[in-house]
Design a protein around this motif. Structure first.
Motif, PDB file in Angstrom:
ATOM      1  N   ALA A 180       0.801  -1.168  -0.019  1.00 33.08           N
ATOM      2  CA  ALA A 180      -0.035   0.210  -0.038  1.00 33.08           C
ATOM      3  C   ALA A 180       0.848   1.140  -0.154  1.00 33.08           C
ATOM      4  CB  ALA A 180      -0.873   0.195   1.256  1.00 33.08           C
ATOM      5  N   GLY A 181       2.271   1.330   0.169  1.00 30.65           N
ATOM      6  CA  GLY A 181       3.099   2.464   0.469  1.00 30.65           C
ATOM      7  C   GLY A 181       3.002   2.986   1.856  1.00 30.65           C
ATOM      8  N   ASN A 182       3.401   4.216   1.808  1.00 33.91           N
ATOM      9  CA  ASN A 182       3.720   4.830   3.076  1.00 33.91           C
ATOM     10  C   ASN A 182       2.527   5.639   3.630  1.00 33.91           C
ATOM     11  OD1 ASN A 182       6.151   3.715   3.375  1.00 33.91           O
ATOM     12  ND2 ASN A 182       7.054   5.262   2.169  1.00 33.91           N
ATOM     13  N   SER A 183       1.415   5.734   2.968  1.00 33.69           N
ATOM     14  CA  SER A 183       0.316   6.630   3.567  1.00 33.69           C
ATOM     15  C   SER A 183      -0.796   5.839   3.186  1.00 33.69           C
ATOM     16  CB  SER A 183       0.418   8.025   2.737  1.00 33.69           C
ATOM     17  OG  SER A 183      -0.065   7.670   1.422  1.00 33.69           O
ATOM     18  N   GLY A 184      -1.902   6.194   3.982  1.00 31.54           N
ATOM     19  CA  GLY A 184      -3.200   5.706   3.683  1.00 31.54           C
ATOM     20  C   GLY A 184      -4.065   5.391   5.043  1.00 31.54           C
ATOM     21  N   LYS A 185      -5.117   4.771   5.111  1.00 27.20           N
ATOM     22  CA  LYS A 185      -5.804   4.346   6.466  1.00 27.20           C
ATOM     23  C   LYS A 185      -5.823   3.098   6.700  1.00 27.20           C
ATOM     24  CE  LYS A 185      -8.907   8.474   5.973  1.00 27.20           C
ATOM     25  NZ  LYS A 185     -10.312   8.772   5.976  1.00 27.20           N
ATOM     26  N   VAL A 186      -5.599   2.794   8.057  1.00 27.83           N
ATOM     27  CA  VAL A 186      -5.404   1.504   8.419  1.00 27.83           C
ATOM     28  C   VAL A 186      -6.809   1.259   9.420  1.00 27.83           C
ATOM     29  CG1 VAL A 186      -4.105  -0.408   9.690  1.00 27.83           C
ATOM     30  CG2 VAL A 186      -2.990   1.352   8.310  1.00 27.83           C
TER      31      VAL A 186
END
Length: 193
Positions: A180-186
């Motif tokens: 998913a890479g280094n950003s986003g919501k978990v």
């Protein structure tokens, strides 16, 4: 070509087979001499026994208990299937006992009742430390205890078979970042407390 993965349920079933292989080989001295254990009929919520025609070399059916909370949770159904398979495969009786939900007092009482029956072994899941004292008591009385799936560090049993949940989380997080890479919501989900 579609890649096949073995789900966690199959890992649990395989672990149960390994547990039963080990426990059938070990047994307890009291049952090998013909006292305790044996064919016992109890009326607990989730009683199940192996009924294959196989008998051990001493013509004595070995009896094992699976005692844990959450007996009514669908997640545990595959565990029941694994025990049914192991009972048939090894010609042993496996009695399942414990509360349907997360009731640590009822699970402890079921564990102590299992100890009183002097089984050839006990298998459990320790979602917390509430069964630790009972496991240690069983070991002191010569009853092998195996913990699978989840256990506190000082579980008191002979061994633990299952995932290192902490390391599993670390590995999953690394793969999540990789995909998913280094950003986003978990979103975190679990069945803890």
């Amino acid at each position: 070509m579609k890649k096949r993965h073995f789900g966690k349920a199959w890992i649990v079933v395989f672990s149960i087979i390994l547990i039963m292989t080990w426990m059938v080989g070990c047994g307890t001295a009291s049952n090998d001499s013909g006292t305790g254990g044996g064919n016992q009929s109890i009326s607990e919520n989730n009683e199940s026994g192996g009924v294959s025609g196989a008998e051990d070399t001493q013509n004595q059916e070995r009896t094992y208990y699976y005692v844990a909370p959450y007996m009514g949770h669908p997640y545990i159904y595959d565990v029941f299937l694994g025990f049914r398979y192991a009972a048939d495969e090894f010609g042993v009786k496996i009695i399942q006992s414990g509360p349907d939900g997360f009731d640590t007092q009822a699970a402890t009482e079921a564990f102590e009742q299992a100890i009183a029956k002097k089984p050839d072994g006990i298998v459990t899941i320790m979602w917390d430390g509430s069964l630790t004292a009972a496991a240690k008591s069983a070991i002191e009385q010569g009853i092998p205890v195996i913990v699978m799936e989840a256990a506190p560090n000082d579980h008191g049993a002979l061994t633990y078979i299952g995932l290192d949940n902490y390391q599993c989380g670390v590995d999953t997080a690394k793969e999540l970042v990789n995909v998913a890479g280094n950003s986003g919501k978990v979103v975190l989900q679990g069945n803890w407390g």
